[in-house]
Scaffold this motif. Structure first.
Motif, mmCIF file in Angstrom:
data_model
loop_
_atom_site.group_PDB
_atom_site.id
_atom_site.type_symbol
_atom_site.label_atom_id
_atom_site.label_comp_id
_atom_site.label_asym_id
_atom_site.label_seq_id
_atom_site.Cartn_x
_atom_site.Cartn_y
_atom_site.Cartn_z
ATOM 1 N N MET A 59 1.529 -0.903 -0.170
ATOM 2 C CA MET A 59 -0.097 -0.045 -0.137
ATOM 3 C C MET A 59 0.706 1.126 -0.185
ATOM 4 N N SER A 60 0.549 2.116 -0.591
ATOM 5 C CA SER A 60 0.569 2.981 -0.887
ATOM 6 C C SER A 60 1.332 4.110 0.503
ATOM 7 N N LEU A 61 2.749 4.710 0.785
ATOM 8 C CA LEU A 61 2.905 5.619 1.658
ATOM 9 C C LEU A 61 2.391 7.263 1.031
ATOM 10 N N ASN A 62 2.930 7.340 -0.391
ATOM 11 C CA ASN A 62 2.745 8.724 -0.835
ATOM 12 C C ASN A 62 2.306 8.915 -1.706
ATOM 13 N N GLU A 63 0.680 8.923 -2.456
ATOM 14 C CA GLU A 63 0.684 8.392 -3.355
ATOM 15 C C GLU A 63 0.775 9.327 -4.870
ATOM 16 N N THR A 64 1.875 10.343 -3.895
ATOM 17 C CA THR A 64 2.351 11.552 -4.723
ATOM 18 C C THR A 64 3.650 11.347 -5.502
ATOM 19 N N ASP A 65 4.695 10.256 -4.753
ATOM 20 C CA ASP A 65 5.929 9.886 -4.826
ATOM 21 C C ASP A 65 6.402 9.748 -6.793
ATOM 22 N N THR B 32 8.740 8.365 -9.354
ATOM 23 C CA THR B 32 9.850 6.731 -8.985
ATOM 24 C C THR B 32 10.685 7.218 -9.671
ATOM 25 N N GLN B 33 12.325 6.353 -9.387
ATOM 26 C CA GLN B 33 13.475 6.232 -10.241
ATOM 27 C C GLN B 33 13.563 4.535 -10.176
ATOM 28 N N LYS B 34 14.213 4.075 -11.564
ATOM 29 C CA LYS B 34 14.650 3.089 -11.488
ATOM 30 C C LYS B 34 16.152 2.577 -10.851
ATOM 31 N N ALA C 105 16.788 3.440 -5.387
ATOM 32 C CA ALA C 105 15.550 4.605 -5.279
ATOM 33 C C ALA C 105 13.755 3.352 -5.406
ATOM 34 N N MET C 106 12.833 4.382 -6.194
ATOM 35 C CA MET C 106 11.934 3.605 -6.238
ATOM 36 C C MET C 106 12.079 3.499 -8.225
ATOM 37 N N PRO C 107 11.432 2.190 -7.946
ATOM 38 C CA PRO C 107 11.319 1.447 -9.672
ATOM 39 C C PRO C 107 10.456 2.468 -10.375
ATOM 40 N N PRO C 108 10.224 2.546 -11.549
ATOM 41 C CA PRO C 108 9.298 2.878 -12.163
ATOM 42 C C PRO C 108 7.780 2.241 -11.639
ATOM 43 N N GLY C 109 6.876 3.039 -10.858
ATOM 44 C CA GLY C 109 5.311 2.632 -10.666
ATOM 45 C C GLY C 109 5.586 1.983 -9.272
ATOM 46 N N GLY C 110 6.958 2.121 -8.732
ATOM 47 C CA GLY C 110 6.517 2.146 -7.355
ATOM 48 C C GLY C 110 6.570 2.395 -6.222
ATOM 49 N N LEU C 111 6.352 2.233 -5.150
ATOM 50 C CA LEU C 111 5.994 2.755 -4.037
ATOM 51 C C LEU C 111 6.799 3.140 -2.951
ATOM 52 N N GLU C 112 8.185 1.944 -2.604
ATOM 53 C CA GLU C 112 8.677 2.059 -1.942
ATOM 54 C C GLU C 112 9.967 2.534 -2.416
ATOM 55 N N GLY C 113 10.924 3.089 -0.638
ATOM 56 C CA GLY C 113 12.475 3.060 -2.111
ATOM 57 C C GLY C 113 12.720 4.960 -1.425
ATOM 58 N N TYR C 114 13.791 4.954 -1.856
ATOM 59 C CA TYR C 114 14.131 6.358 -2.033
ATOM 60 C C TYR C 114 13.580 7.327 -2.936
#
Length: 350
Positions: free
Chosen positions: A1-7, A9-11, A119-128
């Motif tokens: 589940m998303s922690l911030n829906e406006t993040d 993302t990066q690969k 870093a967050m992958p494309p479409g991901g919701l977790e990470g830097y």
């Protein structure tokens, strides 16, 4: 589940789509890229109300545990009138809080070549990650349930301290939810039980110094779509502001205190008796700021809706019943901001 829906993302294995704000500041500390500049209408400088800062409620957590009637009454007022409050005597060791701050600072201030591995992958919701118009970088992680953790996105230097810190924050949050349950005329276990499984996310925010803090926003104005939010602020730099009586009230954190705010789920369950409140973060010219926000929320299949005993002729039903996952998805898909979050489930508005 998303922690911030406006993040954004990066690969993990590629350069960011656009620079992380921390790197932009390192490259040119005197420049504010145009994408971050906000209008005076958005900043709303004329609505600052620092004279009300000292009125933010402070709750003694130890007294809540003893079911002290006066402290429960203070909590009731805080949830009704402010939607925010600070808690003291919460039992989380100061040393643990300090080690969490130091570990996060070590990560955020490490070279970008190291951080980009998380870093967050494309479409991901977790990470830097980083948001396109906010003057901040962040790390988003799912903490509970443990089976949903995405450990490759957990920075190595943060793993052990996150585990210890999150366990303590969950303890505090569960007790606060029990207190709210009592205030709503329920048995203390009811609200926790309605979660089916209490989920928890963590976001660590890094706000670099900004040469023109009056023209940017560190975190855009929003309400939280969760149940309850527990924040650990930076004792050395301020920035959080809450919407109160039409203006913006800056929060001055008590050292060692935790900052709590009510989320949409509690507003809906209480039929509007308690309010999730719009808030945002401003930046500082000469100081960086690191904060931590823990989100507590139900599973997707948990139903949220007003309790029948809180509905009568004087207090008509304000919200529809809806599965939390559907509510979350509706907000995310429409990218709703401010108080438009909770309006998504109001009668005749969803």
């Amino acid at each position: 589940m998303s922690l911030n829906e406006t993040d954004v993302t990066q690969k993990n294995d590629e350069a960011p789509t656009f620079p992380f704000i921390q790197e932009s500041v390192k490259n040119d500390p005197f420049k504010v890229p145009q994408r971050y500049t906000r209008s005076e209408e958005v900043i709303q400088k004329s609505l600052f109300m620092p004279q009300l800062t000292s009125q933010l409620p402070v709750i003694d957590f130890a007294l809540l545990l003893d079911r002290n009637k006066d402290e429960l009454s203070k909590l009731d007022t805080a949830c009704k009138e402010w939607g925010f409050f600070q808690i003291v005597n919460h039992g989380v060791e100061i040393d643990l809080m300090q080690r969490m701050k130091e570990a996060a600072a070590e990560f955020f201030e490490s070279p970008i070549e190291k951080k980009i591995k998380y870093a967050m992958p494309p479409g991901g919701l977790e990470g830097y990650g980083h948001a396109p118009v906010d003057w901040s970088d962040r790390v988003n992680l799912t903490i509970y349930p443990t089976r949903l953790r995405q450990l490759p996105f957990w920075p190595e230097e943060l793993k052990d301290i996150i585990e210890a810190y999150s366990s303590e924050i969950r303890r505090v949050a569960e007790q606060l939810i029990k207190s709210v349950s009592l205030l709503l005329g329920l048995e203390e276990h009811v609200l926790l039980g309605l979660h089916k499984e209490l989920c928890k996310g963590l976001r660590a925010n890094y706000y670099p110094p900004c040469n023109a803090p009056e023209n940017v926003i560190g975190l855009s104005s929003h309400c939280d779509i969760r149940t309850l939010i527990v924040g650990m602020q930076d004792d050395n730099a301020t920035g959080t502001q809450i919407r109160y009586k039409g203006g913006w009230v800056p929060i001055k954190t008590i050292p060692g205190a935790l900052l709590i705010n009510v989320g949409d789920v509690i507003e809906i369950w209480s039929n509007g008796r308690y309010k999730s409140v719009e808030h945002r973060v401003q930046t500082n010219k000469n100081k960086r700021r690191i904060t931590f926000v823990s989100f507590l929320y139900p599973r997707d299949d948990a139903e949220i809706g007003p309790f029948e005993h809180l509905i009568d002729d004087q207090n008509p039903k304000m919200y529809k019943e809806i599965a939390y996952g559907d509510y979350f998805g509706h907000v995310r898909d429409k990218k709703l901001a401010g108080k438009t979050h909770v309006r998504a489930t109001k009668i005749n508005e969803f």
